[in-house]
Motif scaffolding. Structure first.
Motif, PDB file in Angstrom:
ATOM      1  N   ILE A   1      38.987  40.523  38.530  1.00  8.56           N
ATOM      2  CA  ILE A   1      40.208  40.018  39.162  1.00  8.56           C
ATOM      3  C   ILE A   1      39.929  38.590  39.632  1.00  8.56           C
ATOM      4  O   ILE A   1      38.879  38.313  40.199  1.00  8.56           O
ATOM      5  CB  ILE A   1      40.624  40.849  40.396  1.00  8.56           C
ATOM      6  CG1 ILE A   1      39.404  41.099  41.282  1.00  8.56           C
ATOM      7  CG2 ILE A   1      41.303  42.149  40.019  1.00  8.56           C
ATOM      8  CD1 ILE A   1      39.748  41.101  42.726  1.00  8.56           C
ATOM      9  N   VAL A   2      40.861  37.702  39.340  1.00  5.44           N
ATOM     10  CA  VAL A   2      40.718  36.331  39.829  1.00  5.44           C
ATOM     11  C   VAL A   2      42.078  35.862  40.333  1.00  5.44           C
ATOM     12  O   VAL A   2      43.040  35.819  39.578  1.00  5.44           O
ATOM     13  CB  VAL A   2      40.215  35.366  38.719  1.00  5.44           C
ATOM     14  CG1 VAL A   2      40.111  33.946  39.262  1.00  5.44           C
ATOM     15  CG2 VAL A   2      38.864  35.816  38.190  1.00  5.44           C
ATOM     16  N   ASP A   3      42.150  35.586  41.617  1.00  5.33           N
ATOM     17  CA  ASP A   3      43.358  34.989  42.192  1.00  5.33           C
ATOM     18  C   ASP A   3      42.929  33.780  43.020  1.00  5.33           C
ATOM     19  O   ASP A   3      41.761  33.367  42.944  1.00  5.33           O
ATOM     20  CB  ASP A   3      44.131  36.018  43.038  1.00  5.33           C
ATOM     21  CG  ASP A   3      43.388  36.379  44.317  1.00  5.33           C
ATOM     22  OD1 ASP A   3      42.183  36.045  44.432  1.00  5.33           O
ATOM     23  OD2 ASP A   3      44.009  36.983  45.205  1.00  5.33           O
ATOM     24  N   GLY A   4      43.828  33.220  43.795  1.00  2.00           N
ATOM     25  CA  GLY A   4      43.499  32.022  44.579  1.00  2.00           C
ATOM     26  C   GLY A   4      42.280  32.229  45.472  1.00  2.00           C
ATOM     27  O   GLY A   4      41.417  31.359  45.575  1.00  2.00           O
TER      28      GLY A   4
ATOM     29  N   SER B   1      46.966  41.644  38.262  1.00  2.00           N
ATOM     30  CA  SER B   1      47.395  42.945  38.805  1.00  2.00           C
ATOM     31  C   SER B   1      46.787  44.100  38.020  1.00  2.00           C
ATOM     32  O   SER B   1      46.405  45.121  38.602  1.00  2.00           O
ATOM     33  CB  SER B   1      48.922  43.060  38.775  1.00  2.00           C
ATOM     34  OG  SER B   1      49.480  42.030  39.536  1.00  2.00           O
ATOM     35  N   ALA B   2      46.682  43.937  36.695  1.00  2.00           N
ATOM     36  CA  ALA B   2      46.083  45.012  35.879  1.00  2.00           C
ATOM     37  C   ALA B   2      44.625  45.218  36.297  1.00  2.00           C
ATOM     38  O   ALA B   2      44.166  46.355  36.468  1.00  2.00           O
ATOM     39  CB  ALA B   2      46.173  44.657  34.396  1.00  2.00           C
ATOM     40  N   GLY B   3      43.904  44.123  36.473  1.00  2.00           N
ATOM     41  CA  GLY B   3      42.501  44.222  36.895  1.00  2.00           C
ATOM     42  C   GLY B   3      42.386  44.835  38.277  1.00  2.00           C
ATOM     43  O   GLY B   3      41.502  45.665  38.540  1.00  2.00           O
ATOM     44  N   ALA B   4      43.298  44.437  39.164  1.00  2.00           N
ATOM     45  CA  ALA B   4      43.243  44.963  40.539  1.00  2.00           C
ATOM     46  C   ALA B   4      43.513  46.464  40.529  1.00  2.00           C
ATOM     47  O   ALA B   4      42.794  47.237  41.174  1.00  2.00           O
ATOM     48  CB  ALA B   4      44.257  44.231  41.411  1.00  2.00           C
ATOM     49  N   ILE B   5      44.536  46.899  39.790  1.00  2.00           N
ATOM     50  CA  ILE B   5      44.869  48.333  39.791  1.00  2.00           C
ATOM     51  C   ILE B   5      43.748  49.136  39.114  1.00  2.00           C
ATOM     52  O   ILE B   5      43.298  50.169  39.628  1.00  2.00           O
ATOM     53  CB  ILE B   5      46.234  48.579  39.093  1.00  2.00           C
ATOM     54  CG1 ILE B   5      47.346  47.903  39.900  1.00  2.00           C
ATOM     55  CG2 ILE B   5      46.500  50.078  38.947  1.00  2.00           C
ATOM     56  CD1 ILE B   5      48.677  47.793  39.179  1.00  2.00           C
TER      57      ILE B   5
END
Ligand code: SF4
Length: 356
Positions: free
Chosen positions: A132-135, A117-121
């Motif tokens: 950002i790394v998610d599924g 979330s920090a990377g996304a924001i």
């Protein structure tokens, strides 16, 4: 053009018009990211709209009573997310004068904000080159680069974080990070990825290897047998050939498009799959087909088996069709499909055909 340019151009034309993308206000990006944790975009949209109407600023959120905040969250689940937003809003008013912080460490330190979330924001609201790394990102990158390391191992996950950061083009973090996630949500999906219309197909190693469905690699608890199979949609004057499986066979009594098993635990490239399909068509229908169109791949799982069913379309001319087996058969048009009981994989094929 390189991968990044292709992806950015695609995103510019195909991104969903989401409300937090209108002005990239940090408050809106923050609330959307928290709502999107464990929740689909479609579910979030009405909640986001209601929230922003009731609490349009960080100050209004900080001043709201908790009952109101939780009421606005009602139905989204994981209520600690709403409580953390509320608490952080008060903190931001106290410590940052009501301005959402733009320093990465400050963002990361807020309650309820993890590394993703920090990377996304930071990237979406402030265009900072933060990864950002998610599924979605695990899936897309593992396929493009054919990364065979299990994403269940924390050591391996770092590979993805470093790789994703290294890909961000200078000055384009906001759009690039969203483009990668959007690709995972709309094109490079878990099931039936739309490789044929994928903007980064020519850079994708898994596509070249013909084993897209093998990524991302997970540490399997139990060995699964991987099956490759192929199905044929044969079209003639707006009708499609289907036949009925005999009783006594698996799925007996159900209708299907002709299909063949190709392999167990063996990988074939895209061109090998095509060649083998052509061979089956020749053997079973005693005819030569010149041109096969790939319609996509359908995943079918049954006890300890992961099957990838590759679906091809071929046009048939006015000759009579000779099929080696004597199963009941029909030439059905698209609107007839609903009259025939199909297995779920073949219902998916019928849905694919309906889009032709
Ligand atoms: Fe994903 Fe297919 Fe595109 Fe590769 S070609 S990135 S597997 S959708």
């Amino acid at each position: 053009m390189n991968l990044q340019t292709n992806l950015l151009n695609w995103f510019q034309k195909n991104q969903r018009p989401l409300p937090w993308r209108k002005a990239y206000r940090p408050y809106e990006v923050w609330v959307s990211e928290i709502m999107l944790q464990q929740t689909q975009v479609e579910t979030v949209l009405p909640y986001f709209k209601r929230w922003m109407e009731a609490l349009p600023t960080i100050e209004s959120l900080a001043q709201a009573d908790e009952k109101k905040v939780l009421k606005l969250w009602e139905g989204l689940g994981y209520y600690s997310r709403a409580r953390n937003l509320h608490e952080s809003a008060k903190f931001i008013v106290d410590k940052f004068d009501g301005q959402f912080p733009d320093d990465f460490e400050d963002i990361f330190s807020l309650k309820g904000i993890g590394r993703y979330s920090a990377g996304a924001i930071a990237s979406i609201a402030f265009n900072q080159e933060q990864p950002i790394v998610d599924g979605n990102v695990f899936r897309v990158l593992s396929r493009i680069y054919a990364i065979k390391k299990s994403i269940d191992d924390p050591k391996n996950r770092e590979i993805f974080w470093r790789l994703q950061k290294s890909l961000i083009p200078k000055g384009e973090a906001r759009h690039f990070n969203q483009a990668l996630m959007e690709l995972g949500a709309l094109i490079c999906t878990k099931e039936n990825p739309k490789c044929l219309i994928c903007p980064v197909q020519k850079f994708c190693k898994a596509f070249k290897e013909g084993n897209v469905e093998n990524y991302p690699v997970r540490s399997a608890r139990k060995k699964m047998v991987k099956i490759q199979a192929t199905a044929l949609v044969l079209g003639k004057n707006g009708k499609y050939f289907i036949h009925k499986r005999p009783l006594g066979k698996i799925m007996g009594g159900l209708w299907e498009f002709p299909e063949w098993k190709l392999s167990r635990d063996r990988k074939f490239s895209a061109s090998q799959i095509q060649q083998k399909t052509l061979k089956h068509i020749q053997d079973d229908f005693d005819m030569k087909i010149e041109d096969l169109k790939n319609l996509g791949t359908i995943k079918r799982n049954y006890t300890h088996h992961n099957e990838s069913l590759h679906v091809f379309y071929a046009k048939f001319d006015d000759r009579d069709l000779h099929h080696k087996n004597d199963w009941p058969s029909a030439w059905a048009n698209k609107s007839d499909f609903k009259k025939y009981p199909f297995s779920s994989a073949h219902s998916k094929i019928a849905a694919l055909v309906s889009t032709l």
